[in-house]
Motif scaffolding. Structure first.
Motif, mmCIF file in Angstrom:
data_model
loop_
_atom_site.group_PDB
_atom_site.id
_atom_site.type_symbol
_atom_site.label_atom_id
_atom_site.label_comp_id
_atom_site.label_asym_id
_atom_site.label_seq_id
_atom_site.Cartn_x
_atom_site.Cartn_y
_atom_site.Cartn_z
ATOM 1 N N ILE A 8 0.849 -1.182 0.000
ATOM 2 C CA ILE A 8 0.000 0.000 0.000
ATOM 3 C C ILE A 8 0.892 1.242 0.000
ATOM 4 C CG2 ILE A 8 -1.806 1.266 1.220
ATOM 5 C CD1 ILE A 8 -2.595 -1.375 2.553
ATOM 6 N N THR A 9 0.594 2.192 -0.873
ATOM 7 C CA THR A 9 1.367 3.432 -0.945
ATOM 8 C C THR A 9 0.681 4.508 -0.108
ATOM 9 O OG1 THR A 9 2.096 2.878 -3.197
ATOM 10 C CG2 THR A 9 2.344 5.169 -2.479
ATOM 11 N N TRP A 10 1.292 4.853 1.019
ATOM 12 C CA TRP A 10 0.714 5.827 1.936
ATOM 13 C C TRP A 10 1.342 7.198 1.738
ATOM 14 C CZ3 TRP A 10 -3.329 4.245 4.833
ATOM 15 C CH2 TRP A 10 -3.480 2.870 5.068
ATOM 16 N N LYS A 11 0.607 8.243 2.082
ATOM 17 C CA LYS A 11 1.106 9.607 2.011
ATOM 18 C C LYS A 11 0.440 10.436 3.099
ATOM 19 C CE LYS A 11 -0.487 12.330 -1.223
ATOM 20 N NZ LYS A 11 -1.268 13.293 -0.414
ATOM 21 N N THR A 12 1.071 11.550 3.457
ATOM 22 C CA THR A 12 0.424 12.464 4.385
ATOM 23 C C THR A 12 -0.789 13.098 3.706
ATOM 24 O OG1 THR A 12 1.890 14.255 3.694
ATOM 25 C CG2 THR A 12 2.554 12.983 5.628
ATOM 26 N N ILE A 13 -1.756 13.492 4.494
ATOM 27 C CA ILE A 13 -2.987 14.060 3.942
ATOM 28 C C ILE A 13 -2.769 15.528 3.611
ATOM 29 C CG2 ILE A 13 -5.434 14.511 4.366
ATOM 30 C CD1 ILE A 13 -5.405 12.163 6.346
ATOM 31 N N GLU A 14 -2.983 15.870 2.334
ATOM 32 C CA GLU A 14 -2.802 17.236 1.866
ATOM 33 C C GLU A 14 -4.135 17.796 1.369
ATOM 34 O OE1 GLU A 14 0.023 18.580 2.372
ATOM 35 O OE2 GLU A 14 1.306 16.808 2.690
ATOM 36 N N ILE A 15 -4.184 19.110 1.222
ATOM 37 C CA ILE A 15 -5.396 19.757 0.717
ATOM 38 C C ILE A 15 -5.786 19.173 -0.641
ATOM 39 C CG2 ILE A 15 -6.213 21.912 -0.326
ATOM 40 C CD1 ILE A 15 -6.688 21.915 2.594
ATOM 41 N N GLU A 16 -4.793 18.816 -1.442
ATOM 42 C CA GLU A 16 -5.054 18.278 -2.778
ATOM 43 C C GLU A 16 -5.813 16.955 -2.740
ATOM 44 O OE1 GLU A 16 -2.136 19.413 -1.704
ATOM 45 O OE2 GLU A 16 -2.126 21.304 -2.825
ATOM 46 N N ASP A 17 -5.857 16.301 -1.584
ATOM 47 C CA ASP A 17 -6.572 15.032 -1.452
ATOM 48 C C ASP A 17 -8.062 15.227 -1.176
ATOM 49 O OD1 ASP A 17 -4.303 13.201 -1.664
ATOM 50 O OD2 ASP A 17 -3.662 14.058 0.239
ATOM 51 N N VAL B 196 -2.864 8.597 4.308
ATOM 52 C CA VAL B 196 -3.981 8.146 3.499
ATOM 53 C C VAL B 196 -3.473 7.379 2.284
ATOM 54 C CG1 VAL B 196 -4.085 10.245 2.084
ATOM 55 C CG2 VAL B 196 -6.164 8.888 2.446
ATOM 56 N N ALA B 197 -4.295 6.482 1.782
ATOM 57 C CA ALA B 197 -3.978 5.728 0.571
ATOM 58 C C ALA B 197 -5.275 5.366 -0.129
ATOM 59 C CB ALA B 197 -3.176 4.473 0.899
ATOM 60 N N GLU B 198 -5.180 5.086 -1.413
ATOM 61 C CA GLU B 198 -6.331 4.596 -2.167
ATOM 62 C C GLU B 198 -6.007 3.192 -2.648
ATOM 63 O OE1 GLU B 198 -9.459 6.135 -5.605
ATOM 64 O OE2 GLU B 198 -7.527 7.139 -5.346
ATOM 65 N N ALA B 199 -6.840 2.225 -2.270
ATOM 66 C CA ALA B 199 -6.600 0.838 -2.642
ATOM 67 C C ALA B 199 -7.923 0.081 -2.682
ATOM 68 C CB ALA B 199 -5.646 0.166 -1.649
ATOM 69 N N GLU B 200 -8.043 -0.828 -3.618
ATOM 70 C CA GLU B 200 -9.246 -1.654 -3.771
ATOM 71 C C GLU B 200 -10.508 -0.804 -3.905
ATOM 72 O OE1 GLU B 200 -8.730 -4.699 -4.299
ATOM 73 O OE2 GLU B 200 -6.702 -4.971 -3.506
ATOM 74 N N GLY B 201 -10.364 0.382 -4.479
ATOM 75 C CA GLY B 201 -11.512 1.275 -4.648
ATOM 76 C C GLY B 201 -11.960 1.961 -3.378
ATOM 77 N N CYS B 202 -11.141 1.890 -2.321
ATOM 78 C CA CYS B 202 -11.487 2.477 -1.023
ATOM 79 C C CYS B 202 -10.472 3.534 -0.630
ATOM 80 C CB CYS B 202 -11.513 1.402 0.069
ATOM 81 S SG CYS B 202 -12.747 0.112 -0.156
ATOM 82 N N CYS B 203 -10.884 4.401 0.250
ATOM 83 C CA CYS B 203 -9.980 5.337 0.925
ATOM 84 C C CYS B 203 -9.534 4.674 2.221
ATOM 85 C CB CYS B 203 -10.694 6.657 1.210
ATOM 86 S SG CYS B 203 -9.744 7.804 2.242
ATOM 87 N N LEU B 204 -8.220 4.571 2.422
ATOM 88 C CA LEU B 204 -7.669 3.965 3.627
ATOM 89 C C LEU B 204 -6.938 5.040 4.428
ATOM 90 C CD1 LEU B 204 -6.083 0.731 2.087
ATOM 91 C CD2 LEU B 204 -8.469 1.164 2.711
ATOM 92 N N ILE B 205 -7.119 5.008 5.734
ATOM 93 C CA ILE B 205 -6.440 5.954 6.624
ATOM 94 C C ILE B 205 -5.801 5.172 7.762
ATOM 95 C CG2 ILE B 205 -6.702 7.973 8.120
ATOM 96 C CD1 ILE B 205 -9.232 8.686 6.544
ATOM 97 N N LYS C 25 -2.167 -7.684 6.165
ATOM 98 C CA LYS C 25 -0.883 -8.224 5.706
ATOM 99 C C LYS C 25 0.241 -7.221 5.907
ATOM 100 C CE LYS C 25 -2.571 -11.526 2.276
ATOM 101 N NZ LYS C 25 -2.622 -11.878 0.824
ATOM 102 N N GLU C 26 -0.042 -5.950 5.681
ATOM 103 C CA GLU C 26 0.971 -4.920 5.882
ATOM 104 C C GLU C 26 1.432 -4.899 7.336
ATOM 105 O OE1 GLU C 26 1.006 -0.517 4.419
ATOM 106 O OE2 GLU C 26 0.108 -0.512 6.421
ATOM 107 N N ALA C 27 0.465 -4.899 8.266
ATOM 108 C CA ALA C 27 0.818 -4.882 9.688
ATOM 109 C C ALA C 27 1.624 -6.126 10.051
ATOM 110 C CB ALA C 27 -0.448 -4.795 10.537
ATOM 111 N N GLU C 28 1.230 -7.258 9.509
ATOM 112 C CA GLU C 28 1.933 -8.518 9.791
ATOM 113 C C GLU C 28 3.373 -8.447 9.296
ATOM 114 O OE1 GLU C 28 0.743 -13.138 9.322
ATOM 115 O OE2 GLU C 28 0.849 -12.020 7.435
ATOM 116 N N GLU C 29 3.562 -7.952 8.072
ATOM 117 C CA GLU C 29 4.904 -7.868 7.490
ATOM 118 C C GLU C 29 5.787 -6.899 8.268
ATOM 119 O OE1 GLU C 29 4.081 -6.752 3.498
ATOM 120 O OE2 GLU C 29 3.400 -8.761 2.892
ATOM 121 N N GLN C 30 5.182 -5.876 8.853
ATOM 122 C CA GLN C 30 5.949 -4.890 9.607
ATOM 123 C C GLN C 30 6.091 -5.265 11.078
ATOM 124 O OE1 GLN C 30 4.292 -1.011 8.839
ATOM 125 N NE2 GLN C 30 4.680 -1.128 6.649
#
Length: 298
Positions: A2-11, A45-54, A82-87
């Protein structure tokens, strides 16, 4: 991955679209709320599987919001797990609503330990109740407002670029009286308010300002939350001025919330004084919220 980024106004636009798809009544599911509090809680925030993830940063675990939008929520949850498990961190879901709890029980049976999070319950009131304050239970609120109005040198005005700095300075004075420098929670709120004021128009936030003898004694900031609910993010008043709090509460609802059925006044975070104050208005809905920790497949 999952590609995460800080939340910006552009989001704002794409996140708002996902939030509208779910139409949630919980205060956490607001773009503005996540943006202004993002630096305090390390929100990404990230966008994955058609959802907004935070997700939110914690020392030994990852805290995630429930996937938002019309995408594949099951696939999104599995990717976060899976991400949490891998980390090597605990996979925790927070600010879950009743329907989220039911979703986990249906699609991930026995895989999560789910607990009620009373400190995160949202206090929701009808607009009519907060506008009229009618009935015996709210007689005291009406009396406090009457005492405030005994001094006729008061006024109410919208929050604008012209007066928002004065409101911020009023908040600093409010905060100084409560030794916020030693209170991590109130210091974080001060940072969130500064971020809100810096991006007031871009976030679509609205506010109201109460003056007495020309001086600002209270202000309020909020926004439409979903199709039938308005949310109040900040409310500040000098408590030593009788009636200042109920007055700004009522005036803001009268001027800003009449097109909605409900007002969400957010949670009490476990603060006893805040809980007592919010309960004193007798909420019409105490919106239950839960947290869930992944404990593995059976």
């Amino acid at each position: 991955m999952i590609t995460w980024k800080t939340i910006e106004i552009e989001d704002r636009d794409w996140m708002m679209q996902k939030l509208r798809e779910d139409d949630r009544q919980s205060c956490e599911y607001s773009f503005a709320n996540n943006f202004i509090w993002g630096p305090v809680y390390g929100a990404q925030v990230a966008e994955a599987e058609g959802c907004c993830l935070i997700r939110f940063a914690e020392e030994h675990e990852r805290c995630y919001a429930f996937p938002i939008g019309n995408g594949d929520k099951t696939a999104a949850l599995e990717r976060m797990r899976k991400e949490a498990e891998e980390q090597g961190v605990t996979f925790r879901l927070v600010t879950l609503l009743e329907q989220d709890k039911e979703y986990l029980e249906q699609y991930f049976p026995g895989q999560f330990e789910i607990r009620e999070d009373r400190d995160s319950f949202d206090y929701i009131y009808t607009v009519d109740k907060l506008s009229t304050l009618s009935g015996k239970k709210l007689h005291g609120k009406r009396n406090h407002i009457a005492r405030f109005k005994d001094n006729q040198d008061w006024s109410y005005e919208p929050l604008t670029d012209a007066n928002k700095q004065d409101c911020y300075e009023m908040n600093l004075a409010w905060c100084d009286r409560r030794n916020c420098v030693w209170n991590e929670e109130l210091t974080g709120e001060q940072c969130a308010l500064k971020r809100a004021f810096d991006h007031l128009e871009e976030l679509g936030l609205e506010g109201g300002v109460l003056r007495l003898h020309g001086d600002i004694v209270a202000f309020c900031v909020g926004e439409p939350l979903n199709s039938n609910t308005y949310v109040v993010h900040f409310e500040k008043a000098f408590a030593e001025i009788q009636g200042a709090y109920p007055m700004i509460n009522q005036q803001f609802v009268l001027h800003n919330c009449q097109e909605y059925q409900y007002v969400n006044r957010e949670e009490d975070t476990g603060d006893e004084g805040l809980r007592k104050a919010k309960l004193s208005y007798y909420p019409d809905i105490l919106l239950e919220q839960y947290s869930a920790v992944y404990c593995g497949r059976n």
